[in-house]
Each structure stands twice: as structure tokens, then as C-alpha cells.
Design a protein around this motif. Sequence first.
Motif, PDB file in Angstrom:
ATOM      1  N   ARG A  22       0.815  -1.214   0.000  1.00 23.31           N
ATOM      2  CA  ARG A  22       0.000   0.000   0.000  1.00 23.31           C
ATOM      3  C   ARG A  22       0.854   1.272   0.000  1.00 23.31           C
ATOM      4  O   ARG A  22       0.528   2.258  -0.679  1.00 23.31           O
ATOM      5  CB  ARG A  22      -0.931  -0.021   1.225  1.00 23.31           C
ATOM      6  CG  ARG A  22      -2.087  -0.988   1.097  1.00 23.31           C
ATOM      7  CD  ARG A  22      -3.133  -0.700   2.147  1.00 23.31           C
ATOM      8  NE  ARG A  22      -2.638  -0.982   3.482  1.00 23.31           N
ATOM      9  CZ  ARG A  22      -2.757  -2.141   4.101  1.00 23.31           C
ATOM     10  NH1 ARG A  22      -3.355  -3.149   3.478  1.00 23.31           N
ATOM     11  NH2 ARG A  22      -2.261  -2.303   5.312  1.00 23.31           N
TER      12      ARG A  22
ATOM     13  N   LYS B 216      -6.193  -1.008  -7.242  1.00 29.51           N
ATOM     14  CA  LYS B 216      -6.783  -1.153  -5.907  1.00 29.51           C
ATOM     15  C   LYS B 216      -7.579  -2.455  -5.787  1.00 29.51           C
ATOM     16  O   LYS B 216      -7.532  -3.153  -4.767  1.00 29.51           O
ATOM     17  CB  LYS B 216      -7.672   0.040  -5.647  1.00 29.51           C
ATOM     18  CG  LYS B 216      -8.259   0.053  -4.244  1.00 29.51           C
ATOM     19  CD  LYS B 216      -9.070   1.300  -4.020  1.00 29.51           C
ATOM     20  CE  LYS B 216      -9.653   1.305  -2.614  1.00 29.51           C
ATOM     21  NZ  LYS B 216     -10.493   2.501  -2.372  1.00 29.51           N
TER      22      LYS B 216
ATOM     23  N   GLU C 177      -6.792  -5.620  -3.159  1.00 28.22           N
ATOM     24  CA  GLU C 177      -7.775  -6.176  -2.240  1.00 28.22           C
ATOM     25  C   GLU C 177      -7.969  -7.682  -2.472  1.00 28.22           C
ATOM     26  O   GLU C 177      -8.116  -8.484  -1.528  1.00 28.22           O
ATOM     27  CB  GLU C 177      -9.092  -5.439  -2.409  1.00 28.22           C
ATOM     28  CG  GLU C 177      -9.041  -3.992  -1.926  1.00 28.22           C
ATOM     29  CD  GLU C 177     -10.352  -3.268  -2.189  1.00 28.22           C
ATOM     30  OE1 GLU C 177     -11.233  -3.901  -2.825  1.00 28.22           O
ATOM     31  OE2 GLU C 177     -10.504  -2.119  -1.743  1.00 28.22           O
TER      32      GLU C 177
END
Length: 515
Positions: free
Chosen positions: A268, A308, A312
Motif C-alpha cells: 500500500r 486497488k 484487495e
Amino acid sequence: MNTGPSPAAVQDKPHTTAPTRHVPAQPTGPRPTSAAKAPHTPANQNQQAERAPQPVVYATKKEAELARRDIDRLNQLADRNQNWVMGIGAVALIFTITNVTLFAVDHGIPLYIAWILDLVVNAALVRVLYTDGRLALLIPGYKPAGWSLALRYFAFTATWAMNAWTSLFPDGHFGIPRHVDPAGLLLHSALPILVFVMAEYSSHNRKRTTDQVTKLQAVIDSYEEGVKAEQAAAKAEADRKREAEDARRREEDERRRREAAEEREREREAERLRFERETKLQQLELERQQAEVRAAAAEAEARAAALKANAEADAVAAAEKARAEAEAARIAAETEATITKQRAEYELQQQARRDEEERQRQEEERRRAEEAERKRREAAEQLRREEEERQRKLREAAAAARTTTPAVSTAQDDEEDGNVTSDGDVVQMSRQERHALQERAIQEAAVELVIWGGKEALPFTTAQFGARFDRKPRWGGLRINDAVARLESDPAFKAKVEELALKRMEESHGRAQNG
């Protein structure tokens, strides 16, 4: 024949002693304080070594096997000794019953119940001696007392007194013996005293055997306790290793979870830095070319959304993988614990089955011994009934012989055909030879009369009987009449003939059974 070691010999073996548990000695004096400690001298070091807890010593498997073998030998020896005592007692019982029966008959008791007196007393004595012997074998430290001793000494005193009474008081006057018959007293006292002393000797041996079996059983129990202790130690060690493995796996899972979280955090952060860098480049490109900036901005937003979503998805996959590994580790640990528990339960079930089989084997041996004793008593009762039946038949034959009409012959046959055979041949015989032949024929005829129950029941004619001795029919008839007369007039001759008839009937019965 080897009958096994004696109790004293077995007791001297080194492997038969019970295991010694070393209990640490407790100090009795005041404990030294921290301000004044005892110096480390050799004596203090020896005392500390003695106070240190000592390990528990258990019997080995070899010692337990030797103890089991010695227990079997001791039990066999005790059983043989008991059988010998019972056998000698039975033989002595015959002697004492005969003496007491004669003693009772002399004092007015009928013969058909006189023999019961000593039989009942001796049966009570044998029973109490046998019961005390069995109790001494089954109950450690058992000693006869109370009513058991009273019954034992009363039965012994009664049977001894009835056997030795006529030797102690031959004059028939009760009191202080003044005319004792030493030889008779010895003869009538030897077997009762021998049976009583042998019974006491057997009880003493039973007690020593029971004490030794208890010591040997302690060796077996010590070995079994050692086996259980080893099993418990092995189980504890397995539990410790399993717990250590579970802790190591938990630490490994925790470490993996931390590394996965740190990896996600680094991704991240890298994504954020990259996004900022691209944003600055887009702003510079926007200043240089406004139209391209709008298109680049839209493309950048789409790329950021895709990145993103991928991040995830990777995080969810990593978490699922960690949970699956933890679940697999938990299932493996539970499976191993279940297998260990089932193995221990199986071993306990096998041990219980072996104990049950041993108990059933001992019960079967006891039942067989009781069955053999019952069959022996039935055989003895059958022999007694057969003997009574033969006596009854002999008495009936004698009574039938007494009811027949005698036909007394004279010595006229000596003049008529004493030297002439049934074929008409003349035989030169002296008077002594003729007399001996007549006596033999009379005895043979008397035996036949007793067996068949009278002259009318004889299965042969006078001619056939005379032909047996190579004589004429008249001679055979005269000998039969002489036998009838002799049976009625000569009691001694009658007793002798009845004995010969009984012996011949027994031989005939024996040949019939063998055939």
C-alpha cells in the motif's frame, strides 16, 4: 519325580523379595538460617546426599515371570500335600470305623447303625481340617480359633477315645487308668494321632505357602506398577511433545500473519508513492498539454481503480490461505490426540480381557476338581451298593438252601459202585482215595447248591454231576444229598462253602464285565 521347590527353598531365592521403595529421610534438627549456614564439609555433603529423594525401584519383567512360576509351583505343592493328607485320612478312617463299630456293638448298639458313629465324627474332623487348610491358603495370616478349634479338638478327642477306650479301661471301670494295655493303646492311638498331626502339619504348610505367595504377588504387583508408571511417563512425554509442537505451529502461524500484514502495508505504501509520483507527472503534463491532461487523468483514475481491486483480491486470498493452513494444523493435532487416546484404550481393553480369561481358567479348573471329587464319591457309593447286593444274594441263597429237604446218604455207595466208573470200567482205588474223591464231590455240590439256591434249582442232573467225576448217576445223587446234609449240620463247612461260592460268583461277574 520332581514335585517343585519347597516353600523354604523358594523363600531363599533373591528374585522373590518384594521391591523396596526408597523414601527420603526427613531432617529432625532445626534448619540453618541464611545468617548462619553450615560449612560445606564432607559430612554435611553426605547428609545432603542421604536427604536427596531416591528413585522408586520396581521389579523387572524377569522377576515377575519367576514369581508367577514360583506361585504356580507353590499352589501345586500345596494341592498335592492336601491330597496326600486326605488320602491317608481316608485309609485311617477305615481302620478307626472298624474299631469303633466293634466297640459300639459290644455296648449294645446294632451293627447296622454302629458303623455310622465313627464315620460322622471322622467326617466332621476331615471337613474342619480341609476348610481350615483352604482358608489358610486364601486368607493371609488366617489362624483357626473359636468354634473351629472347638470342633477340631472335640472330633479328634472323640475318635481317639472311642478307639483307645478298651485299652485304657480294659476292666470296664471309668476313672484313673490302672490296668492300661500299652500295646493296644499304641495300636488304637497311632492312626488318629497321625491324622491329626498331619492335618496340623498341612495347615502350617498352607500358612507358609500363603505368606510366600503374598510376597511373590508383591513382586508381580511391583512389576505391574512399574509398567503403568512407564506408560504414564510415555504418555506425559507424548503430551509434552504435542503441546510443544502445537506452540511451535501457533508461533509459525503468528509469524506468517505478521509477515503477510507487513507485506500488505509495504504494497500500500509503494502504491501510494507511485500514485503521488504519477499525479505530479500528470500535473506537469496537464500544464504542457491541457487536452492530453484530461485524457491522461481519466486513464490514471481507471488504472488506479484496477490496481486497488487487485490489491484487495490479493489480501483476501492471503487471508484465506492463512486460515486454511491454521485449520489443517488444528485437524492434524486433534487426529494425533485421538489416535493416542484410542491406542491407550485398546491396551487397557486387552489387559482386561487377559485378566478375565485367567479368572475363567481358574474357575474351570475349580469346577473340574469338584466334578472329579463328585465322580469319585459316586464310584465309591456304587461299589458299596454292589457289595451289599452280593451279601444279600448270598444270604438268600443260604436261606433257600436251609429250606430244602435233606437227603442224607450213607456210605453204601462205597460198597455199590465205589470202584466202578460210569463206563463200566473197574478202577482199583484205596479207601483213602475214594474218601478224598467223595469229599471233593460233596464240596463241589455244596458250592453249586449255595449259588443256585437249593437242590431243585440246580441246572444239571445227578447223572451229569456224577459224570464230572467219572462216576454213575446214583453216586452223583448221593454226593448231592451228602452236601445238603453237611450244609445243615456243619456250620464251619457251611461258612467255607459260602466263601468259595462268593469268590466264584465274583470271578464270573468279572469275566462277564471283561467280555
